[in-house]
Design a protein around this motif. Structure first.
Motif, PDB file in Angstrom:
ATOM      1  N   THR A  10       0.863  -1.195   0.000  1.00 25.06           N
ATOM      2  CA  THR A  10       0.000   0.000   0.000  1.00 25.06           C
ATOM      3  C   THR A  10       0.890   1.232   0.000  1.00 25.06           C
ATOM      4  OG1 THR A  10      -1.723  -1.156   1.228  1.00 25.06           O
ATOM      5  CG2 THR A  10      -1.812   1.248   1.205  1.00 25.06           C
ATOM      6  N   VAL A  11       0.707   2.058  -1.013  1.00 24.59           N
ATOM      7  CA  VAL A  11       1.482   3.318  -1.098  1.00 24.59           C
ATOM      8  C   VAL A  11       0.583   4.435  -0.613  1.00 24.59           C
ATOM      9  CG1 VAL A  11       2.691   4.916  -2.593  1.00 24.59           C
ATOM     10  CG2 VAL A  11       2.812   2.448  -3.029  1.00 24.59           C
ATOM     11  N   SER A  12       1.023   5.085   0.404  1.00 26.47           N
ATOM     12  CA  SER A  12       0.224   6.190   0.950  1.00 26.47           C
ATOM     13  C   SER A  12       0.846   7.522   0.553  1.00 26.47           C
ATOM     14  CB  SER A  12       0.137   6.076   2.477  1.00 26.47           C
ATOM     15  OG  SER A  12       1.430   6.165   3.049  1.00 26.47           O
ATOM     16  N   GLY A  13       0.083   8.497   0.464  1.00 24.69           N
ATOM     17  CA  GLY A  13       0.565   9.826   0.094  1.00 24.69           C
ATOM     18  C   GLY A  13      -0.483  10.860   0.420  1.00 24.69           C
ATOM     19  N   PRO A  14      -0.212  12.091   0.064  1.00 22.15           N
ATOM     20  CA  PRO A  14      -1.177  13.148   0.374  1.00 22.15           C
ATOM     21  C   PRO A  14      -2.460  12.927  -0.408  1.00 22.15           C
ATOM     22  CG  PRO A  14       0.549  13.975  -1.072  1.00 22.15           C
ATOM     23  CD  PRO A  14       0.961  12.598  -0.625  1.00 22.15           C
ATOM     24  N   PRO A  15      -3.555  13.366   0.135  1.00 23.26           N
ATOM     25  CA  PRO A  15      -4.830  13.198  -0.566  1.00 23.26           C
ATOM     26  C   PRO A  15      -4.869  14.000  -1.856  1.00 23.26           C
ATOM     27  CG  PRO A  15      -5.077  14.659   1.320  1.00 23.26           C
ATOM     28  CD  PRO A  15      -3.704  14.059   1.421  1.00 23.26           C
ATOM     29  N   LYS A  16      -5.770  13.636  -2.752  1.00 30.68           N
ATOM     30  CA  LYS A  16      -5.896  14.295  -4.050  1.00 30.68           C
ATOM     31  C   LYS A  16      -6.124  15.794  -3.904  1.00 30.68           C
ATOM     32  CE  LYS A  16      -8.561  14.102  -8.356  1.00 30.68           C
ATOM     33  NZ  LYS A  16      -8.994  15.514  -8.310  1.00 30.68           N
ATOM     34  N   SER A  17      -6.829  16.184  -2.871  1.00 28.91           N
ATOM     35  CA  SER A  17      -7.119  17.608  -2.688  1.00 28.91           C
ATOM     36  C   SER A  17      -5.845  18.428  -2.566  1.00 28.91           C
ATOM     37  CB  SER A  17      -7.998  17.814  -1.448  1.00 28.91           C
ATOM     38  OG  SER A  17      -7.327  17.340  -0.287  1.00 28.91           O
ATOM     39  N   GLN A  18      -4.807  17.840  -1.931  1.00 32.99           N
ATOM     40  CA  GLN A  18      -3.543  18.569  -1.805  1.00 32.99           C
ATOM     41  C   GLN A  18      -2.843  18.699  -3.149  1.00 32.99           C
ATOM     42  OE1 GLN A  18      -0.969  17.280   1.344  1.00 32.99           O
ATOM     43  NE2 GLN A  18      -2.662  17.042   2.819  1.00 32.99           N
ATOM     44  N   PHE A  19      -2.929  17.687  -3.998  1.00 31.75           N
ATOM     45  CA  PHE A  19      -2.370  17.790  -5.341  1.00 31.75           C
ATOM     46  C   PHE A  19      -3.104  18.865  -6.136  1.00 31.75           C
ATOM     47  CE2 PHE A  19      -0.770  13.425  -4.542  1.00 31.75           C
ATOM     48  CZ  PHE A  19       0.554  13.645  -4.857  1.00 31.75           C
ATOM     49  N   ASP A  20      -4.394  18.949  -5.956  1.00 31.93           N
ATOM     50  CA  ASP A  20      -5.175  19.977  -6.659  1.00 31.93           C
ATOM     51  C   ASP A  20      -4.747  21.375  -6.227  1.00 31.93           C
ATOM     52  OD1 ASP A  20      -6.591  18.121  -8.096  1.00 31.93           O
ATOM     53  OD2 ASP A  20      -8.298  18.078  -6.717  1.00 31.93           O
ATOM     54  N   VAL A  21      -4.504  21.530  -4.932  1.00 34.68           N
ATOM     55  CA  VAL A  21      -4.046  22.833  -4.433  1.00 34.68           C
ATOM     56  C   VAL A  21      -2.684  23.176  -5.047  1.00 34.68           C
ATOM     57  CG1 VAL A  21      -3.249  24.086  -2.383  1.00 34.68           C
ATOM     58  CG2 VAL A  21      -5.357  22.726  -2.280  1.00 34.68           C
ATOM     59  N   PHE A  22      -1.787  22.186  -5.081  1.00 30.81           N
ATOM     60  CA  PHE A  22      -0.460  22.415  -5.662  1.00 30.81           C
ATOM     61  C   PHE A  22      -0.565  22.761  -7.152  1.00 30.81           C
ATOM     62  CE2 PHE A  22       3.204  20.678  -7.966  1.00 30.81           C
ATOM     63  CZ  PHE A  22       4.224  21.420  -7.391  1.00 30.81           C
ATOM     64  N   ARG A  23      -1.409  21.995  -7.865  1.00 32.21           N
ATOM     65  CA  ARG A  23      -1.569  22.237  -9.295  1.00 32.21           C
ATOM     66  C   ARG A  23      -2.099  23.640  -9.554  1.00 32.21           C
ATOM     67  NH1 ARG A  23      -5.788  22.386 -12.369  1.00 32.21           N
ATOM     68  NH2 ARG A  23      -7.138  21.471 -10.764  1.00 32.21           N
ATOM     69  N   ILE A  24      -3.097  24.053  -8.812  1.00 35.30           N
ATOM     70  CA  ILE A  24      -3.698  25.378  -9.017  1.00 35.30           C
ATOM     71  C   ILE A  24      -2.695  26.478  -8.687  1.00 35.30           C
ATOM     72  CG2 ILE A  24      -5.472  26.963  -8.186  1.00 35.30           C
ATOM     73  CD1 ILE A  24      -7.273  24.487  -7.760  1.00 35.30           C
ATOM     74  N   ALA A  25      -1.958  26.299  -7.595  1.00 34.42           N
ATOM     75  CA  ALA A  25      -0.966  27.309  -7.214  1.00 34.42           C
ATOM     76  C   ALA A  25       0.130  27.420  -8.271  1.00 34.42           C
ATOM     77  CB  ALA A  25      -0.362  26.957  -5.855  1.00 34.42           C
ATOM     78  N   SER A  26       0.579  26.280  -8.800  1.00 34.53           N
ATOM     79  CA  SER A  26       1.619  26.286  -9.842  1.00 34.53           C
ATOM     80  C   SER A  26       1.109  26.964 -11.110  1.00 34.53           C
ATOM     81  CB  SER A  26       2.065  24.850 -10.150  1.00 34.53           C
ATOM     82  OG  SER A  26       2.623  24.241  -9.013  1.00 34.53           O
ATOM     83  N   GLN A  27      -0.137  26.638 -11.473  1.00 34.22           N
ATOM     84  CA  GLN A  27      -0.728  27.245 -12.668  1.00 34.22           C
ATOM     85  C   GLN A  27      -0.816  28.757 -12.510  1.00 34.22           C
ATOM     86  OE1 GLN A  27      -1.487  25.686 -15.407  1.00 34.22           O
ATOM     87  NE2 GLN A  27      -2.835  27.054 -16.551  1.00 34.22           N
ATOM     88  N   GLN A  28      -1.225  29.209 -11.352  1.00 35.63           N
ATOM     89  CA  GLN A  28      -1.341  30.651 -11.126  1.00 35.63           C
ATOM     90  C   GLN A  28       0.017  31.333 -11.159  1.00 35.63           C
ATOM     91  OE1 GLN A  28      -3.419  30.726  -7.379  1.00 35.63           O
ATOM     92  NE2 GLN A  28      -5.454  30.756  -8.359  1.00 35.63           N
ATOM     93  N   ARG A  29       1.027  30.653 -10.630  1.00 35.54           N
ATOM     94  CA  ARG A  29       2.372  31.228 -10.659  1.00 35.54           C
ATOM     95  C   ARG A  29       2.882  31.367 -12.095  1.00 35.54           C
ATOM     96  NH1 ARG A  29       7.878  28.590  -8.059  1.00 35.54           N
ATOM     97  NH2 ARG A  29       9.255  30.372  -8.530  1.00 35.54           N
ATOM     98  N   ILE A  30       2.662  30.329 -12.901  1.00 32.77           N
ATOM     99  CA  ILE A  30       3.096  30.368 -14.301  1.00 32.77           C
ATOM    100  C   ILE A  30       2.326  31.443 -15.065  1.00 32.77           C
ATOM    101  CG2 ILE A  30       3.126  29.061 -16.459  1.00 32.77           C
ATOM    102  CD1 ILE A  30       3.567  26.532 -14.720  1.00 32.77           C
ATOM    103  N   GLU A  31       1.022  31.519 -14.853  1.00 33.23           N
ATOM    104  CA  GLU A  31       0.210  32.535 -15.541  1.00 33.23           C
ATOM    105  C   GLU A  31       0.663  33.938 -15.161  1.00 33.23           C
ATOM    106  OE1 GLU A  31      -3.824  31.773 -14.530  1.00 33.23           O
ATOM    107  OE2 GLU A  31      -4.011  29.992 -15.823  1.00 33.23           O
TER     108      GLU A  31
END
Length: 239
Positions: free
Chosen positions: A6-27
């Motif tokens: 079993t591979v555990s990691g941060p929940p999907k919601s945290q990836f979504d937050v990271f993705r949105i923050a990265s997108q905003q930084r690039i924009e």
């Protein structure tokens, strides 16, 4: 025998937050980069116009960007575009025509009559005052009262057949100061500091003239485009 891991990691919601923050930084970095290069292109064009002795003509050129308007054009979750445009901020046909001719070249032909008339060094080059100064033409010469100040225009042909507009029985500065022509006094005398001249050539006429481009705007825009990747990287490093 089997192995289950079993591979555990941060929940999907945290990836979504990271993705949105990265997108905003690039924009944000992209928006600032194209805005900077648009302003720099305007500065380069204005500097080139000043160097070419085109006066304040460059003030008619400006830029606007998506950063100015506070917008980003998004396409789906990860695709977007931002832009900056260099444009003219005047509706004056005179100014637009001048900029077009100095940046793209032009052949200038008379709008009325057969000839383009150019003032000689005997008479003023410009007429009007303040911001409403215009290149002197025979029409403005008559309209602005220079016939009374200097004398009426007379059409003649030079020895080589070129058209001229001359003023007969005028006066010019004794010391040779240019653009100093005046009429005689009412009783035929000479104004102080002036000497008599049988005639002066006020305007020389030509059928048309070509004006070569003096400012290479496409080259400046291409330079701005080539600088964009490094400018974007600079904005990304600012965080």
């Amino acid at each position: 025998m089997g192995i289950r891991t079993t591979v555990s990691g941060p929940p999907k919601s945290q990836f979504d937050v990271f993705r949105i923050a990265s997108q905003q930084r690039i924009e944000g970095a992209a928006s600032r980069a194209v805005h900077r290069e648009g302003r720099r292109a305007v500065s380069d064009i204005r500097t080139a116009m000043q160097s070419a002795r085109l006066g304040r003509l460059g003030k008619a050129i400006d830029s606007t960007s998506d950063l100015d308007k506070g917008r980003v054009h998004r396409r789906g979750r990860s695709s977007f575009s931002v832009s900056s445009a260099v444009h003219l901020r005047t509706r004056s046909e005179r100014t637009i025509g001048a900029i077009e001719s100095y940046t793209a070249g032009a052949e200038i032909s008379p709008r009325r009559g057969r000839w383009l008339w150019f003032a000689t060094d005997e008479i003023p080059k410009l007429t009007g005052s303040g911001k409403r100064k215009f290149r002197l033409t025979p029409e403005l010469y008559r309209k602005n009262g220079l016939e009374a100040k200097i004398g009426p225009l007379v059409f003649v042909r030079s020895v080589n057949g070129s058209p001229l507009l001359v003023v007969k029985n005028a006066t010019v500065n004794q010391g040779g100061k240019p653009r100093s022509a005046k009429s005689r006094l009412k009783k035929g005398g000479l104004p102080k500091g002036q000497r008599a001249k049988d005639f002066i050539v006020a305007f020389v006429g030509i059928p048309r003239t070509a004006r070569a481009a003096r400012i290479d705007v496409p080259a400046m825009m291409e330079s701005a485009r080539q600088r964009l990747p490094e400018t974007f990287n600079q904005e990304m490093r600012k965080g």
